[in-house]
Design an enzyme around this catalytic site. Structure first.
Site, PDB file in Angstrom:
ATOM      1  CG  ASP A 116      -2.032  -1.011   1.135  1.00  0.00           C
ATOM      2  OD1 ASP A 116      -2.229  -1.568   0.036  1.00  0.00           O
ATOM      3  OD2 ASP A 116      -2.696  -1.254   2.159  1.00  0.00           O
ATOM      4  CD1 TRP A 117      -0.423   6.783   0.517  1.00  0.00           C
ATOM      5  CD2 TRP A 117       0.810   7.080  -1.327  1.00  0.00           C
ATOM      6  NE1 TRP A 117      -0.037   8.101   0.478  1.00  0.00           N
ATOM      7  CE2 TRP A 117       0.720   8.317  -0.641  1.00  0.00           C
ATOM      8  CE3 TRP A 117       1.535   7.026  -2.508  1.00  0.00           C
ATOM      9  CZ2 TRP A 117       1.341   9.478  -1.108  1.00  0.00           C
ATOM     10  CZ3 TRP A 117       2.148   8.194  -2.972  1.00  0.00           C
ATOM     11  CH2 TRP A 117       2.046   9.400  -2.267  1.00  0.00           C
TER      12      TRP A 117
END
Length: 261
Positions: A116-117
């Site tokens: 994830d970011w």
């Protein structure tokens, strides 16, 4: 181009589907489908025969009109992905991507799966399309280990729910390994081991059992541990480490069933 099936040890010939996969653009199985569908040309001629051999130094291979690069030496990279960084080759909105961390690397590689970011930790990148697809495929169940900070202190019931599997919109997740690493008055750190990779799976599992996830940090991908690699830095895996990755795939239940091991 040659399709007589003969090849000696010193030859530069390789099977067409393998040539495409080794260029890092897809798996061998998908390359076979492309060939059968007439999407592949060798020296300007459409080739639909599986098993066709090409000369990796002399023949020009195109998929949908685009030239496929020569077979490059296999590269498998371990990157300590920073937070606030996309796991993608490029972003049309101009946000930072993991490729920004690969300064000094001349070989074109692609991320194996994603983080994830706002997650950090161990990310593999490679130019070996077949290896990448196998590592990501759920049938092989290569374990990935995470340190996860959650809001709240987990109860025994919540931990057991996570271990047994949590119902999400795709279905019930595979059993996960989870153990308490450290607790505070209003939060805790868990070690979570997953054998699958559904979209934002850890965060959604945490929400489902009442433990909102605050941070995610991946410490290992299969047998490859992040260790003390600094944030934003990368290194090439050794031949021994790549061999251990392939062994992890070989001992997956699906591989053993299909090969009668």
């Amino acid at each position: 181009m040659c399709d007589d099936g003969k090849r000696d040890a010193s030859s530069t010939r390789v099977r067409l589907h393998k040539f495409i996969a080794q260029a890092g653009i897809t798996s061998r199985r998908t390359a076979e489908r492309w060939i059968a569908a007439g999407r592949v040309r060798v020296n300007g001629v459409v080739v639909t025969t599986l098993g066709t051999l090409v000369d990796s130094l002399r023949d020009e291979v195109r998929v949908d009109g685009r030239v496929v690069g020569r077979v490059a030496a296999q590269q498998v990279i371990l990157l300590h992905k920073p937070r606030w960084c996309l796991t993608t080759v490029r972003d049309p909105r101009g946000r930072p991507t993991v490729m920004d961390c690969l300064q000094g690397l001349s070989t074109r590689v692609y991320p194996v799966g994603r983080l994830d970011w706002d997650a950090s930790g161990a990310l593999l990148l490679t130019n070996d399309g077949e290896l990448a697809n196998r590592l990501m495929h759920p049938r092989y169940g290569v374990p990935k280990v995470y340190r996860v900070e959650v809001r709240g202190v987990p109860s025994a019931e919540q931990m057991e729910l996570w271990r047994r599997g949590v119902r999400l919109r795709e279905g019930v997740t595979a059993p996960a390994g989870v153990k308490l690493v450290r607790r505070f008055s209003d939060s805790a750190w868990l070690e979570v081991t997953l054998h699958q990779g559904w979209y934002r799976q850890i965060k959604r599992m945490g929400e489902a059992v009442g433990l909102p996830v605050l941070k995610i940090h991946r410490t290992a991908y299969g047998p490859i541990r992040l260790g003390r690699l600094p944030v934003g830095h990368w290194r090439r895996l050794s031949a021994q480490e790549v061999r251990r990755l392939r062994e992890a795939l070989m001992w997956a239940p699906e591989f053993r069933r299909s090969h009668d091991v």
